[in-house]
Design an enzyme around this catalytic site. Structure first.
Site, PDB file in Angstrom:
ATOM      1  N   LYS A  69       0.838  -1.202   0.000  1.00 49.50           N
ATOM      2  CA  LYS A  69       0.000   0.000   0.000  1.00 49.50           C
ATOM      3  C   LYS A  69       0.875   1.256   0.000  1.00 49.50           C
ATOM      4  CE  LYS A  69      -3.560  -2.427   2.720  1.00 49.50           C
ATOM      5  NZ  LYS A  69      -4.023  -2.676   4.110  1.00 49.50           N
ATOM      6  N   ILE A  70       1.993   1.139   0.672  1.00 47.90           N
ATOM      7  CA  ILE A  70       2.938   2.243   0.754  1.00 47.90           C
ATOM      8  C   ILE A  70       4.247   1.757   0.149  1.00 47.90           C
ATOM      9  CG2 ILE A  70       4.280   3.660   2.371  1.00 47.90           C
ATOM     10  CD1 ILE A  70       1.872   3.893   4.110  1.00 47.90           C
TER      11      ILE A  70
END
Lengths: 308, 308, 308, 308
Positions: free
Chosen positions: A272-273
């Site tokens: 996600k990051i």
């Protein structure tokens, strides 16, 4: 190794001046300074800027910070709890009151007051809210997305300091993934008993995923975790992209295992990051850390930011 | 005034035997004992029983506690986060792994592992989940409520220990008010690109409000706060009723002002909980307090409960 | 990788049976199970066993757990706050009462009641405490160490369930490094106005450091952090040794930077804990986690422990 | 009822300007503003001013805030942990380093670095500390109080920004009730093996109680709870007086039952704080809240305070 520099207070110093000195301290102070540095980078660089908002931020007085950020162009996507929007709408005509956390809750009920920790809300404001909602709810033969409904509501709120109104005017999409879990949802359902109004539960997904796909670089400010945090991160996850900058302001701890306190590093394992991302979590009450962070970052921008 | 009785440990004692003694202690120990007493009352009396579930309870191993409670008739309404249902479905064919919280998250990503604190999930299980979802998603020309969709999914999961399957078989409605905020929502949206599937964002509201209206007396167990907590309480708020019994297991503190840590007393000011209600909040990690509470209450019932 | 095994509740199960199953769960549940496994190892192996005690554990009902552990030979060194000893002495003749956290504190004062969260203490018990202290304080021309004073007080307390008495009988040294910060300290000072009593502030250091030097292998259970945690760890630090086993039960989080929430891993960087040590921190209210851990470990020992 | 006023950020605003606006918000923001208002009253009125300090405030960069407050006459009594004094002394000749919380602690040990969350300390600075301590420890045939020893050490530290030195010069008594629980205590004990140095464990009690007796009106700022909080409150308890103003900055929650998180209202039941007192607890990391509070209050004073 760089050394801790003992913080020097100068009476009258600006918010940024204080925060800048925190960057050479330890613990929460340093994290807060890192958050400001990342936020400055996010606001001055070419990033698609997400803001997620949980917790009773509007009742606690954080509404204009959000609507000002929107109007200044510092928010590209807003993901928010229904409750914050309900209270945003109430503020457009009514008010919240300074109450006390240590109250006799049965007595409050008897006098028509609902309590949010140390903030009070009067039944008459809820009644006016319901009346307003029934008058501004959109009638539509077309099935709407939640985002479209938020946009229409925003266009009908007569208060330029409103979050919803500001987002409407600035064309900032507002996503409220738990829409049924709010008094807006309740009012929409009541309205739909007699008028034509259907919202597709999943239509927002396409809209936000499209935005994520289109991002070149992206940054996110997560206030309070919860569903808004997850919805934004999950939407990025679907794409080959990931967030390049991330700031989290939360009162939750990682040790509990829940998402609201999960480290941003954990989000790297999900994709996600970005593993190259700059990110920081500031632990503490966002009614303190959010205004300080925003005040400091805006001061930098005003003075001609030169992010490191 | 009753006196504190210093707790006596007896090696081999049962969970209830320990908890019973906590009822004469202070702090968290006493609250946990109160929770057991209220839960015993809820399970033995004529109460409509709500259970709300937030936090990564299924990845952490709490799935069978929930499905067993459902199968034993101890849950009448389940309100839950999408994530818990996603992981419930994954457990029906795959697994979660015992990982470490202190991990190199970039390395985990490189090896196809997503981390939830100290629990790991492999990409292949997510891939299998997606495949399964595409095969069991309902095709329907009728617009569905979220509850209906959950019920259909439950009917198609081939695992009797599944929460969704158990709820389906026991005709327990499952509400997931932030459905778009989950991989079930994502899969539903993908499915709907080629097949006919529409979920009305607000239809669940009517269903749960009808249940609330029909309650004679009601009790609620709130695990972890969040959207499920608010959705259940808000639904009761719409009716002239309120909860008579309430238990909250949370890691959040009231001082932060957010709903997840808000006291149950605060809910009295809203009319969500009766001012005559018995209620208690147990602060702490629900992976400890929930199993202890359930084990103690079920032991009481097995031994022929005589609630005070 | 080992998989999470969903926890199964069996009504009537023993405390250890429940905890054993937690070892295959995530989050706090697994940590608690690890604590029990380490504690079992500590109690069955040849370890010098330290117990440190902070927080109002005796008012909250944890006194007999401690004194029983001492009498069973499961504590070799006790490091404790003065307050816990004050309340241990009060319990030897008086009592603590089950109160309410939400109380009118001014009204309590007016009626002669002091509050410790939800536990009440009456002024008459404090008065009796003061009288008792003046009668059992040691008169000594020799300068005493704090440990010696604790031992003498223990010999004069007429209650075999007392922590101080049990430690005296079992020859377990009791260290109270913040002795002046307690009503024992206050009473000692008053006594010393008319009688001969001098305690050397530093004499305890030699005694505990000597114990640390003499340890072959050592284990520590840290309840609540604070001065007792630091004093025990610092004493080991002075020697070439370090703790081989360590369990910490705390409500504090590492993120705050304070010692009470500091990870045990941090203590490795100081050399207080061996880098080969087995250690775990259980986050949560020790009035729950401490009794559960002790009950589970003692059950194992009763049933003939076979630590892994 | 007064209404919440949505907070307005103005880029470049001063710290007090921001905090002043927080006074019309909810949650932590309002509490922080109340703390500033009470602190302003304390600093401008005729109050004996106590400051208690726990947690690793000096390693985290809060040293000069404390020493400046002392030099400005804003502290009349300092009660502090030994660790903060140790690090104050280290700062007088050495330094702390900006480290990382996520570190390999065994590797740090191997390279001679001790970690305090995200602050590092090198072994050579500890070695220099030990050498310095052996050279400045007082030799005295008279038995000293802890306060006297702190005063002598302060006179021998060659750094005007030192807390101990500043207190010495300003004749502010420094109490360290858990003196043996620190490396100062360790060094004192080592010194006393060959030189004449005896500290009476209880002598400080008389000194601080005398100060409490002499107070006309008094205020207290409690940073971090722990032994310093209790020692200051307990000393006032012995007298017929009680604190008139009280501010607590803590990360602990009341629900845990421990003193560090106990509400100041609880202290009213003991008679430690006046039932007419103005008091507030700000929950959160003191490395953020303490500098903000001090900066805001000093700004008010600089601009000619007119407390409400």
């Amino acid at each position: 190794m760089d050394t801790v520099q003992q913080l020097e207070i100068e009476p009258g110093m600006s918010v940024y001046a204080l925060v800048e000195r925190m960057s050479r301290c330890g613990f929460g102070a340093r994290r807060l300074a890192e958050a400001v540095a990342i936020y400055e980078k996010m606001l001055t660089g070419n990033f698609t800027k997400f803001l997620t908002l949980s917790g009773a931020m509007v009742p606690a007085g954080m509404r204009h910070i959000v609507s000002d950020l929107i109007r200044k162009g510092y928010v590209d996507v807003l993901v928010v709890t229904g409750a914050n929007l309900v209270h945003d709408i109430i503020e457009s005509f009514g008010c919240h009151c300074l109450g006390k956390a240590e109250s006799d809750d049965a007595a409050l009920r008897a006098s028509g007051v609902s309590r949010i920790y140390d903030v009070f809300l009067r039944d008459e404001d809820f009644a006016a809210f319901e009346e307003l909602m029934q008058s501004i709810m959109p009638q539509s033969s077309k099935t709407l997305s939640g985002r479209e409904m938020m946009s229409i509501l925003g266009s009908r709120i007569d208060d330029e300091r409103s979050i919803l109104r500001s987002a409407y005017e600035m064309k900032v999409p507002v996503f409220c993934p738990a829409l049924p879990d709010s008094m807006i949802g309740l009012q929409a359902w009541m309205y739909s008993q007699t008028k034509k109004l259907t919202v597709d539960a999943f239509a927002d997904i396409k809209e936000i995923v499209d935005i994520c796909y289109a991002c070149e670089r992206s940054g996110i400010v997560i206030v309070g975790g919860g569903v808004p945090k997850n919805f934004a991160l999950q939407s990025m996850l679907v794409t080959p992209k990931s967030f390049d900058l991330a700031i989290q302001l939360t009162t939750d701890s990682p040790e509990n295992g829940g998402l609201s306190g999960a480290t941003l590093s954990e989000a790297i394992s999900w994709g996600k990051i970005s593993e190259k991302a700059s990110f920081v979590t500031v632990y503490g009450d966002a009614t303190i850390t959010f205004p300080v962070m925003v005040a400091a970052a805006l001061e930098r921008l005003k003075n001609g930011s030169h992010p490191p």
